[in-house]
Enzyme design. Structure first.
Site, PDB file in Angstrom:
ATOM      1  N   TYR A  47     -22.944  10.597  -3.131  1.00 37.35           N
ATOM      2  CA  TYR A  47     -23.353   8.559  -2.836  1.00 37.35           C
ATOM      3  C   TYR A  47     -24.502   8.065  -4.146  1.00 37.35           C
ATOM      4  CZ  TYR A  47     -21.675   6.533   1.186  1.00 37.35           C
ATOM      5  OH  TYR A  47     -20.930   5.948   2.206  1.00 37.35           O
ATOM      6  N   GLU A  49     -24.261   4.737  -4.478  1.00 40.17           N
ATOM      7  CA  GLU A  49     -24.091   2.817  -4.533  1.00 40.17           C
ATOM      8  C   GLU A  49     -25.397   2.618  -5.551  1.00 40.17           C
ATOM      9  OE1 GLU A  49     -25.654   1.424  -0.873  1.00 40.17           O
ATOM     10  OE2 GLU A  49     -23.427   2.587  -0.239  1.00 40.17           O
ATOM     11  N   ASP A 192      -3.572  -9.126 -14.660  1.00 39.36           N
ATOM     12  CA  ASP A 192      -3.416  -8.456 -13.888  1.00 39.36           C
ATOM     13  C   ASP A 192      -2.619  -6.977 -15.267  1.00 39.36           C
ATOM     14  OD1 ASP A 192      -2.770  -5.502 -12.406  1.00 39.36           O
ATOM     15  OD2 ASP A 192      -3.200  -7.069 -11.067  1.00 39.36           O
ATOM     16  N   THR A 218      -4.887  -0.746 -12.534  1.00 37.50           N
ATOM     17  CA  THR A 218      -4.686   0.555 -11.151  1.00 37.50           C
ATOM     18  C   THR A 218      -4.931   1.669 -13.064  1.00 37.50           C
ATOM     19  OG1 THR A 218      -2.734   0.227 -11.045  1.00 37.50           O
ATOM     20  CG2 THR A 218      -4.033   0.084  -9.629  1.00 37.50           C
ATOM     21  N   LYS A 221      -0.795   4.239 -12.937  1.00 36.75           N
ATOM     22  CA  LYS A 221       0.825   3.791 -12.901  1.00 36.75           C
ATOM     23  C   LYS A 221       1.487   4.805 -14.501  1.00 36.75           C
ATOM     24  CE  LYS A 221       0.847   0.441  -9.665  1.00 36.75           C
ATOM     25  NZ  LYS A 221      -0.834  -0.421  -9.580  1.00 36.75           N
ATOM     26  N   ARG A 227      -5.536   7.470  -8.985  1.00 39.92           N
ATOM     27  CA  ARG A 227      -4.956   6.486  -8.167  1.00 39.92           C
ATOM     28  C   ARG A 227      -6.799   5.841  -8.510  1.00 39.92           C
ATOM     29  NH1 ARG A 227      -0.341   6.302  -5.749  1.00 39.92           N
ATOM     30  NH2 ARG A 227      -1.014   4.208  -4.489  1.00 39.92           N
TER      31      ARG A 227
HETATM   32  N1  DSN Z   1       2.680  -1.036  -5.120  1.00 39.19           N
HETATM   33  C1  DSN Z   1       2.294  -1.066  -6.006  1.00 39.19           C
HETATM   34  C2  DSN Z   1       3.555  -1.280  -7.063  1.00 39.19           C
HETATM   35  O1  DSN Z   1       4.355  -0.421  -6.870  1.00 39.19           O
HETATM   36  O2  DSN Z   1       3.584  -2.034  -7.944  1.00 39.19           O
HETATM   37  C3  DSN Z   1       1.449  -2.381  -6.347  1.00 39.19           C
HETATM   38  O3  DSN Z   1       0.122  -1.719  -5.776  1.00 39.19           O
END
Ligand code: DSN
Length: 409
Positions: A47, A49, A192, A218, A221, A227
């Site tokens: 933990y 925080e 974003d 994120t 990707k 993730r």
């Molecule tokens: N769910 C993702 C996508 O497939 O683009 C975005 O969060």
């Protein structure tokens, strides 16, 4: 080795499924074994925080070091002044930014889900659309952003935040124009870059950092990490609000094991080989889009500048949902997707989104895009008489030639 046989069996099945599937889901990728192993390290037990050197828990000396390392690597990768590496997901990163910059009921302007935006960009079924007052700009009849339209809506609506960055937009985003619009109308610009951050890091997409007040992404990707998500800014006072908003505003304890994985991913993606990989993602996407157009498919915006594109299936007389299911039954994964002005609801949709980050990680190139285009065309075109088991076997024989790698050179 995991001793729980039931769980182990499902993990092994999933592993085999991934090896035997052509994965064209634009938001997925195969992270390295180092990224995966850091997630199962002893940091999983801790933990922490708070932030480095200011924690609510004792025993955080190595946690502080790993978070400092991840922050430094993130800043270096994107050439940005401030980075928060704690968000558990893209949704929580966007939530933290909204809560940092505006109050419930304030106005926000974004691209709607039906035009390629994300749930957290104001969808009525998401916290964003329920708490804030969203208006949406749209893509034009060619499927591309119309900056004049965005300016005119922004002038009328006077949003406090304008959101740029999407889940299903295949063209480069002009962040400079977005910032001009934001400045003319007194809004913050939130970019974003969840989908394109690997391409941004590789300098293959126009830079958002120079023009945005705050950037979210994120990490799993095109960036090919674990993730999770990050928030970045060059503005110290905005970043201070973001810090408070992530913790204690939106999240409790950070996932330190995931932060360790993020640190690894930031280093892996700051390399010449990653830049070459990103170039290949884009050339594969362009080639696959062109190969499908040559086989009679219609592609929204007629092509792509990035890692993804959307097939409009109207002229093949099949919905996005049916095409996704049909392709899945032949071991090809895609995402059903709305097309601009779609007459179908999101669950059905009239298109499919295809992306090349995952197949490019397996080493597929433009020659293989031709083969994938043939598979997709023949499956969709001959669906009434198809033997899905036979086609599945052909797909498996093809994709198994390309292992999922543990390390990327
Ligand atoms: N769910 C993702 C996508 O497939 O683009 C975005 O969060």
């Amino acid at each position: 080795m995991i001793k729980d046989k039931q769980v182990l069996s499902l993990i092994n099945k999933e592993r085999a499924r991934q090896f035997e599937t052509i994965n064209l889901i634009a938001s997925e990728n195969y992270s390295s074994i180092d990224v995966r192993e850091a997630e199962s390290s002893f940091f999983i037990n801790k933990y922490a925080e708070g932030y480095p050197h200011k924690r609510y828990y004792s025993g955080c000396e190595y946690v502080d070091d790993i978070e400092d390392l991840a922050i430094e690597r993130c800043k270096e990768l994107f050439n940005v002044k401030f980075a928060n590496v704690q968000p558990h997901s893209g949704s929580q990163a966007n939530m933290a930014v909204y809560f940092a910059l505006i109050k419930p009921k304030d106005k926000v302007l974004s691209l709607g889900l039906d035009n390629g935006g994300h749930l957290t960009h104001g969808s009525e079924v998401n916290f964003s659309g329920q708490l804030f007052n969203f208006s949406h700009y749209t893509v034009n009849e060619n499927g591309v952003l119309d900056y004049e339209q965005i300016l005119s809506i922004a002038r009328r609506v006077k949003p406090k935040i304008i959101v740029a960055g999407y889940s299903a937009y295949p063209r480069n985003i002009d962040f400079k124009k977005f910032r001009e619009i934001a400045d003319l109308t007194g809004a913050y610009l939130l970019s974003d870059i969840s989908h394109i951050s690997g391409l941004v890091a590789s300098k293959l997409h126009p830079d958002p950092f120079k023009y945005s007040h705050v950037v979210t992404s994120t990490t799993h990707k095109t960036l090919r990490g674990p993730r999770g998500a990050i928030i970045m800014s060059n503005d110290s006072s905005i970043f201070e609000s973001v810090q408070k908003s992530v913790f204690p505003g939106v999240q409790g304890g950070p996932l330190v094991n995931v932060i360790a994985s993020k640190a690894i991913a930031f280093r892996e993606s700051n390399s010449d080989s990653f830049r070459k990989y990103s170039e290949n993602i884009i050339s594969n996407a362009r080639y696959l889009a062109d190969a499908l157009i040559a086989r009679g498919f219609s592609v929204v915006s007629s092509g792509t500048d990035n890692h993804l594109f959307v097939l409009d299936l109207s002229n093949f007389n099949i919905t996005g949902k049916d095409a996704q299911n049909l392709l899945e039954s032949c071991n090809i994964n895609v995402s059903k997707s709305l097309i601009p002005n779609d007459k179908n609801k999101p669950w059905i949709a009239s298109g499919i989104r295809l992306g090349t980050p995952a197949v490019t990680s397996r080493g597929l190139g433009i020659k293989e895009m031709e083969i994938i285009a043939d598979f997709i065309y023949s499956i969709i075109n001959s669906r009434k008489n198809i033997n899905t088991q036979k086609v599945s076997k052909e797909v498996i024989n093809f994709i198994k030639q390309f292992p999922i790698l543990d390390h990327y050179e």
